[in-house]
Motif scaffolding. Structure first.
Motif, PDB file in Angstrom:
ATOM      1  N   ALA A  83      28.723  42.308  50.413  1.00 52.75           N
ATOM      2  CA  ALA A  83      29.526  43.452  49.978  1.00 52.75           C
ATOM      3  C   ALA A  83      28.916  44.099  48.741  1.00 52.75           C
ATOM      4  O   ALA A  83      28.852  45.327  48.625  1.00 52.75           O
ATOM      5  N   ARG A  84      28.443  43.264  47.824  1.00 53.43           N
ATOM      6  CA  ARG A  84      27.813  43.793  46.608  1.00 53.43           C
ATOM      7  C   ARG A  84      26.520  44.533  46.950  1.00 53.43           C
ATOM      8  O   ARG A  84      26.256  45.618  46.413  1.00 53.43           O
ATOM      9  N   LEU A  85      25.715  43.941  47.832  1.00 53.76           N
ATOM     10  CA  LEU A  85      24.451  44.575  48.200  1.00 53.76           C
ATOM     11  C   LEU A  85      24.691  45.905  48.897  1.00 53.76           C
ATOM     12  O   LEU A  85      23.970  46.882  48.664  1.00 53.76           O
ATOM     13  N   GLN A  86      25.720  45.966  49.750  1.00 54.44           N
ATOM     14  CA  GLN A  86      26.042  47.215  50.446  1.00 54.44           C
ATOM     15  C   GLN A  86      26.502  48.293  49.469  1.00 54.44           C
ATOM     16  O   GLN A  86      26.354  49.490  49.740  1.00 54.44           O
ATOM     17  N   GLY A  87      27.050  47.876  48.334  1.00 52.33           N
ATOM     18  CA  GLY A  87      27.558  48.832  47.358  1.00 52.33           C
ATOM     19  C   GLY A  87      26.534  49.296  46.350  1.00 52.33           C
ATOM     20  O   GLY A  87      26.837  50.142  45.497  1.00 52.33           O
ATOM     21  N   LEU A  93      16.584  47.837  46.319  1.00 51.60           N
ATOM     22  CA  LEU A  93      16.101  46.775  47.201  1.00 51.60           C
ATOM     23  C   LEU A  93      17.247  46.152  47.990  1.00 51.60           C
ATOM     24  O   LEU A  93      17.148  45.963  49.207  1.00 51.60           O
ATOM     25  N   GLY A  94      18.352  45.831  47.294  1.00 47.94           N
ATOM     26  CA  GLY A  94      19.473  45.189  47.962  1.00 47.94           C
ATOM     27  C   GLY A  94      20.088  46.055  49.041  1.00 47.94           C
ATOM     28  O   GLY A  94      20.360  45.578  50.152  1.00 47.94           O
ATOM     29  N   ARG A  95      20.296  47.336  48.738  1.00 51.29           N
ATOM     30  CA  ARG A  95      20.900  48.246  49.722  1.00 51.29           C
ATOM     31  C   ARG A  95      19.973  48.452  50.911  1.00 51.29           C
ATOM     32  O   ARG A  95      20.419  48.447  52.069  1.00 51.29           O
TER      33      ARG A  95
END
Length: 232
Positions: A83-87, A93-95
């Protein structure tokens, strides 16, 4: 085998002859079906006796790589805050990693644990290589189709020296169409080789602590050239 013992959970002790037989059998199966990830994994473990110590030494001699070896981070759905990476912002990099997983319908949990590496630390090195493979796709901007996989294998072959990567890079293109072979030979392979030679060791990046970093910034930091503007 008498006198042998498990070095880590799942370890299977094997003699040099057994490793050679496993390498030959897995190579045949991997060439027949490149999507047999179990055979690709066995091939990597049984032929990496020279490349893996070299990669381990590169990590030990680099501050970030040394910390990775000490802390042994793992990339699993259980260790990722999706959820954090999607945000995270677009282009981070995470997204972009989450976008890659979603677009290609892949999961970090599919990476097989090592079995045939007779050194606990080297077993972690090949595990780490497997778990950052999808991040290589993300950094290189390559999908998981056969053309994208071949391009990533060329980059990884130059970066790691693993015979498994060299084999995949050399024989992966046999199933590609003439048009894709032309694009591969004229644009994608030269770019992948140049980037692999120019870039610092990709195992020396603590990706879990770089999720917020823009992909373009990380590419520039590592020395990966921007991907060619061609459809893969």
């Amino acid at each position: 085998m008498e006198g042998w013992h498990q070095l880590y959970p799942g370890h299977i002790p094997t003699s040099p002859l057994q490793k050679a037989l496993l390498a030959a059998g897995s190579a045949v199966m991997a060439l027949y079906d490149p999507y047999r990830h179990d055979m690709v994994a066995v091939l990597g473990e049984t032929t990496g006796c020279l490349a893996l110590p070299n990669l381990r030494d590169k990590m030990k001699n680099h501050p970030e790589g040394h910390r990775i070896l000490q802390e042994r981070p793992r990339i699993h759905l259980s260790t990722l805050d999706m959820a954090r990476l999607q945000g995270l912002p677009e282009g981070s990099l995470g997204r972009e990693y989450v976008r890659f997983l979603e677009d290609n319908k892949v999961s970090p949990d599919t990476r097989m644990p090592p079995k045939f590496v007779d050194d606990e630390e080297l077993a972690y090195v090949i595990q780490r290589y497997r778990e950052v493979h999808d991040l290589m796709h993300t950094l290189l901007g390559m999908p998981t189709n056969m053309l994208g996989e071949v391009v990533v294998k060329w980059f990884e072959a130059v970066q790691t020296g693993l015979p498994m990567c060299v084999l995949g890079a050399a024989f992966g293109p046999v199933r590609l169409s003439t048009r894709k072979l032309q694009v591969l030979a004229t644009e994608l392979v030269p770019w992948a080789i140049r980037s692999g030679l120019n870039a610092s060791c990709v195992l020396n990046v603590y990706y879990e602590q770089r999720w917020e970093q823009p992909v373009e910034s990380l590419r520039e930091e590592l020395g990966i050239f921007p991907p060619p503007a061609v459809r893969v």
